[in-house]
Design a protein around this motif. Structure first.
Motif, PDB file in Angstrom:
ATOM      1  N   MET A   1       0.729  -1.399  -0.231  1.00 43.22           N
ATOM      2  CA  MET A   1      -0.210  -0.216  -0.190  1.00 43.22           C
ATOM      3  C   MET A   1       0.637   0.942  -0.071  1.00 43.22           C
ATOM      4  SD  MET A   1      -2.445   1.360   2.811  1.00 43.22           S
ATOM      5  CE  MET A   1      -4.186   2.941   3.089  1.00 43.22           C
ATOM      6  N   THR A   2       0.205   2.216  -0.494  1.00 40.85           N
ATOM      7  CA  THR A   2       1.022   3.773  -0.516  1.00 40.85           C
ATOM      8  C   THR A   2       0.605   4.149  -0.113  1.00 40.85           C
ATOM      9  OG1 THR A   2       2.045   3.346  -2.789  1.00 40.85           O
ATOM     10  CG2 THR A   2       2.116   5.838  -2.615  1.00 40.85           C
ATOM     11  N   TYR A   3       0.692   5.523   0.606  1.00 46.34           N
ATOM     12  CA  TYR A   3      -0.063   6.455   2.293  1.00 46.34           C
ATOM     13  C   TYR A   3       0.099   7.291   1.170  1.00 46.34           C
ATOM     14  CZ  TYR A   3       0.454   2.427   5.224  1.00 46.34           C
ATOM     15  OH  TYR A   3       0.668   1.226   6.363  1.00 46.34           O
ATOM     16  N   PHE A   4      -0.985   7.911   1.504  1.00 46.41           N
ATOM     17  CA  PHE A   4      -1.348   9.755   0.886  1.00 46.41           C
ATOM     18  C   PHE A   4      -1.740  10.253   2.536  1.00 46.41           C
ATOM     19  CE2 PHE A   4      -1.088   7.335  -2.844  1.00 46.41           C
ATOM     20  CZ  PHE A   4       0.313   8.092  -3.941  1.00 46.41           C
ATOM     21  N   GLY A   5      -1.122  11.838   2.496  1.00 45.17           N
ATOM     22  CA  GLY A   5      -1.414  11.971   3.884  1.00 45.17           C
ATOM     23  C   GLY A   5      -1.586  13.417   3.829  1.00 45.17           C
ATOM     24  N   ILE A   6      -2.541  14.377   4.567  1.00 42.79           N
ATOM     25  CA  ILE A   6      -1.595  15.297   4.712  1.00 42.79           C
ATOM     26  C   ILE A   6      -1.342  15.504   6.584  1.00 42.79           C
ATOM     27  CG2 ILE A   6      -3.939  16.388   3.488  1.00 42.79           C
ATOM     28  CD1 ILE A   6      -5.134  17.664   5.872  1.00 42.79           C
ATOM     29  N   GLY A   7      -0.368  16.973   7.161  1.00 40.98           N
ATOM     30  CA  GLY A   7       0.244  17.209   8.467  1.00 40.98           C
ATOM     31  C   GLY A   7      -1.070  18.055   8.709  1.00 40.98           C
ATOM     32  N   VAL A   8      -1.238  18.123   9.956  1.00 37.05           N
ATOM     33  CA  VAL A   8      -2.363  18.927  10.209  1.00 37.05           C
ATOM     34  C   VAL A   8      -2.185  20.174  12.043  1.00 37.05           C
ATOM     35  CG1 VAL A   8      -5.241  18.275   8.838  1.00 37.05           C
ATOM     36  CG2 VAL A   8      -4.380  17.851  11.653  1.00 37.05           C
ATOM     37  N   SER A   9      -2.502  21.052  11.850  1.00 39.60           N
ATOM     38  CA  SER A   9      -1.695  22.056  12.508  1.00 39.60           C
ATOM     39  C   SER A   9      -3.010  21.692  14.102  1.00 39.60           C
ATOM     40  CB  SER A   9      -2.600  23.846  12.242  1.00 39.60           C
ATOM     41  OG  SER A   9      -1.975  24.544  13.872  1.00 39.60           O
ATOM     42  N   LEU A 258       8.458   3.844  -7.839  1.00 37.69           N
ATOM     43  CA  LEU A 258       8.616   3.043  -8.349  1.00 37.69           C
ATOM     44  C   LEU A 258       9.946   2.885  -8.642  1.00 37.69           C
ATOM     45  CD1 LEU A 258       6.007   3.063 -11.819  1.00 37.69           C
ATOM     46  CD2 LEU A 258       6.235   2.285  -9.737  1.00 37.69           C
ATOM     47  N   GLU A 259      10.735   4.296  -8.900  1.00 44.22           N
ATOM     48  CA  GLU A 259      12.024   3.868  -8.478  1.00 44.22           C
ATOM     49  C   GLU A 259      12.615   4.171  -7.555  1.00 44.22           C
ATOM     50  OE1 GLU A 259      13.238   7.913 -11.799  1.00 44.22           O
ATOM     51  OE2 GLU A 259      11.224   6.607 -13.198  1.00 44.22           O
ATOM     52  N   HIS A 260      12.077   4.649  -6.854  1.00 42.58           N
ATOM     53  CA  HIS A 260      12.641   4.966  -5.087  1.00 42.58           C
ATOM     54  C   HIS A 260      12.138   4.391  -4.204  1.00 42.58           C
ATOM     55  CE1 HIS A 260      15.421   7.182  -6.779  1.00 42.58           C
ATOM     56  NE2 HIS A 260      14.968   8.252  -7.441  1.00 42.58           N
ATOM     57  N   ALA A 261      11.192   3.499  -3.957  1.00 44.56           N
ATOM     58  CA  ALA A 261      11.047   2.300  -3.867  1.00 44.56           C
ATOM     59  C   ALA A 261       9.823   3.007  -2.277  1.00 44.56           C
ATOM     60  CB  ALA A 261      11.326   1.422  -2.933  1.00 44.56           C
ATOM     61  N   ALA A 262       9.577   4.323  -2.193  1.00 47.97           N
ATOM     62  CA  ALA A 262       8.721   5.303  -1.433  1.00 47.97           C
ATOM     63  C   ALA A 262       7.139   4.272  -1.311  1.00 47.97           C
ATOM     64  CB  ALA A 262       7.980   6.903  -1.858  1.00 47.97           C
ATOM     65  N   ALA A 263       6.865   4.867   0.115  1.00 49.48           N
ATOM     66  CA  ALA A 263       6.044   4.272   0.575  1.00 49.48           C
ATOM     67  C   ALA A 263       5.063   5.181   0.655  1.00 49.48           C
ATOM     68  CB  ALA A 263       6.201   3.318   2.080  1.00 49.48           C
ATOM     69  N   GLY A 264       4.955   6.563   0.709  1.00 48.89           N
ATOM     70  CA  GLY A 264       3.536   7.451   1.581  1.00 48.89           C
ATOM     71  C   GLY A 264       4.472   8.484   0.999  1.00 48.89           C
ATOM     72  N   PHE A 265       3.288   9.101   1.034  1.00 48.86           N
ATOM     73  CA  PHE A 265       3.786  11.008   1.183  1.00 48.86           C
ATOM     74  C   PHE A 265       2.778  11.631   1.769  1.00 48.86           C
ATOM     75  CE2 PHE A 265       3.990   8.342  -2.657  1.00 48.86           C
ATOM     76  CZ  PHE A 265       5.769   8.948  -3.366  1.00 48.86           C
ATOM     77  N   VAL A 266       3.193  12.460   3.215  1.00 48.29           N
ATOM     78  CA  VAL A 266       2.099  12.922   3.917  1.00 48.29           C
ATOM     79  C   VAL A 266       2.614  14.522   3.629  1.00 48.29           C
ATOM     80  CG1 VAL A 266       1.477  14.704   6.354  1.00 48.29           C
ATOM     81  CG2 VAL A 266       2.459  11.937   6.323  1.00 48.29           C
ATOM     82  N   LEU A 267       1.381  15.374   3.178  1.00 51.55           N
ATOM     83  CA  LEU A 267       1.548  16.787   2.258  1.00 51.55           C
ATOM     84  C   LEU A 267       1.749  18.404   3.249  1.00 51.55           C
ATOM     85  CD1 LEU A 267       1.716  19.045  -0.388  1.00 51.55           C
ATOM     86  CD2 LEU A 267      -0.818  18.330   0.257  1.00 51.55           C
ATOM     87  N   PHE A 268       2.476  18.749   3.416  1.00 55.97           N
ATOM     88  CA  PHE A 268       2.600  20.423   4.051  1.00 55.97           C
ATOM     89  C   PHE A 268       2.371  21.406   2.850  1.00 55.97           C
ATOM     90  CE2 PHE A 268       3.776  17.151   7.495  1.00 55.97           C
ATOM     91  CZ  PHE A 268       3.351  17.515   8.321  1.00 55.97           C
ATOM     92  N   ARG A 292      -1.940   6.161  -7.816  1.00 53.14           N
ATOM     93  CA  ARG A 292      -2.703   4.749  -7.647  1.00 53.14           C
ATOM     94  C   ARG A 292      -2.580   4.346  -9.257  1.00 53.14           C
ATOM     95  NH1 ARG A 292      -6.423   6.641  -2.257  1.00 53.14           N
ATOM     96  NH2 ARG A 292      -5.124   6.192  -1.035  1.00 53.14           N
ATOM     97  N   GLU A 293      -3.350   5.099  -9.490  1.00 57.40           N
ATOM     98  CA  GLU A 293      -3.464   3.865 -11.149  1.00 57.40           C
ATOM     99  C   GLU A 293      -1.923   3.381 -12.068  1.00 57.40           C
ATOM    100  OE1 GLU A 293      -5.371   4.531 -15.287  1.00 57.40           O
ATOM    101  OE2 GLU A 293      -5.904   5.870 -13.903  1.00 57.40           O
ATOM    102  N   ALA A 294      -0.636   4.930 -11.592  1.00 63.79           N
ATOM    103  CA  ALA A 294       0.698   3.989 -12.209  1.00 63.79           C
ATOM    104  C   ALA A 294       0.953   3.658 -11.435  1.00 63.79           C
ATOM    105  CB  ALA A 294       0.592   5.794 -12.286  1.00 63.79           C
ATOM    106  N   VAL A 295       0.934   3.643  -9.990  1.00 62.83           N
ATOM    107  CA  VAL A 295       1.576   2.104  -9.643  1.00 62.83           C
ATOM    108  C   VAL A 295       1.380   1.023  -9.265  1.00 62.83           C
ATOM    109  CG1 VAL A 295       2.891   4.872  -8.497  1.00 62.83           C
ATOM    110  CG2 VAL A 295       0.897   2.942  -7.291  1.00 62.83           C
ATOM    111  N   GLY A 296       0.126   1.110  -9.812  1.00 60.03           N
ATOM    112  CA  GLY A 296      -0.935  -0.096  -9.845  1.00 60.03           C
ATOM    113  C   GLY A 296      -1.392  -0.432  -7.972  1.00 60.03           C
TER     114      GLY A 296
END
Length: 296
Positions: A1-9, A258-268, A292-296
């Protein structure tokens, strides 16, 4: 699973906006909402109190304290807090853990200042102990240098994944030995010198402990602007990500997975600020589905 999120105040004055943003992120299909943990600041919310309310206001999104200030939250009580939140939310939580760094502030709360070496040893003990206190099983007795419990029954609820914010070489090695994920400090990303010099230490420690390094996911705090139009350049001269249009973000994040095996991102937002409603919507509605579509 690839995680996508946000950081909040965590600001007390931002509570109405924070609650609204969490609901937007949840309805938009994001995976994570994160809060920082600085209990020595009176103008900041307690991280776990805030997280509990945010999870209560939402239905699908998971919560993460990024990262728990372990010196101020004894490991056995932290385990009870996290397994309780997991039970209350159907498992919608990840446990973030840190060594602690602002020791003068920590001491003002009444906790003992540790040397850097002591702090790292306590960090490793803390992760080991919290992992023992979830998932049921026999009572736990733990006689460590910093933590001791006697015949303490684990919670029946499974302990969630443990992600760290390790920075120094010794704490990076702890991450490789006992943690499930790593969030590089100072918003370092996969093209940064910090990542290039740090991740091998995690991998070596994992191998030395008989683990597959791939068991330790890398999830990035990733600040930047999401603009309506493409930017002429998406990174600074020293390689820091600036941001760009949704298409530019899609290309960047897809390559990271795909190239660096990142498992997720938290947007700030820029400079580590809280992303606004427009940025959150663009992330959830345009960027995440395409990646998500691009990485399957």
């Amino acid at each position: 699973m690839t995680y996508f999120g946000i950081g909040v105040s965590t600001a007390v004055t931002a509570v109405p906006d924070t609650l609204e943003l969490a609901v937007r992120a949840d309805r938009g299909g994001l995976d994570l909402i994160t809060v920082s943990d600085h209990p020595y600041h009176a103008d900041r919310l307690d991280a776990y109190a805030e997280l509990g309310v945010l999870l209560g206001k939402t239905e699908r999104i998971s919560g993460l304290v990024s990262v728990t200030n372990l010196p101020t939250r004894p490991a056995s009580m932290l385990a009870r807090t996290v397994t309780s939140l997991s039970a209350l939310t159907g498992g919608r939580i990840v446990l973030g853990m840190g060594v602690g760094g602002l020791w003068d502030d920590i001491a003002r709360l009444g906790f003992t200042k540790l040397t850097p070496g002591q702090a790292v040893r306590a960090f490793e003990e803390g992760i080991q102990l919290v992992k023992m206190l979830g998932g049921g099983g026999d009572p736990v007795t733990f006689d460590g240098e910093f933590y001791q419990v006697t015949d303490l029954a684990p919670a029946a609820v499974a302990m969630p994944p443990v992600w760290t914010g390790s920075v120094g070489p010794k704490s990076l090695s702890v991450t490789g030995r006992v943690a499930d994920g790593w969030m590089p400090g100072h918003a370092a990303d996969w093209l940064s010198e910090r990542y290039r010099t740090s991740r091998p230490l995690i991998d070596k420690a994992a191998v030395d402990a008989g683990r597959d390094p791939a068991e330790v996911a890398t999830v990035y705090n990733f600040p930047g602007r999401i603009t309506a139009e493409p930017l002429a350049r998406t990174r600074t001269d020293d390689g820091r990500w600036i941001g760009g249009s949704p298409d530019q973000w899609i290309e960047e994040l897809t390559g990271a997975v795909l190239e660096h095996a990142a498992a997720g991102f938290v947007l700030f937002g820029p400079g580590g600020s809280t992303p606004d409603a427009v940025a959150t919507a663009r992330l959830a509605e345009e960027i995440v589905p395409a990646v998500r579509e691009a990485v399957g």
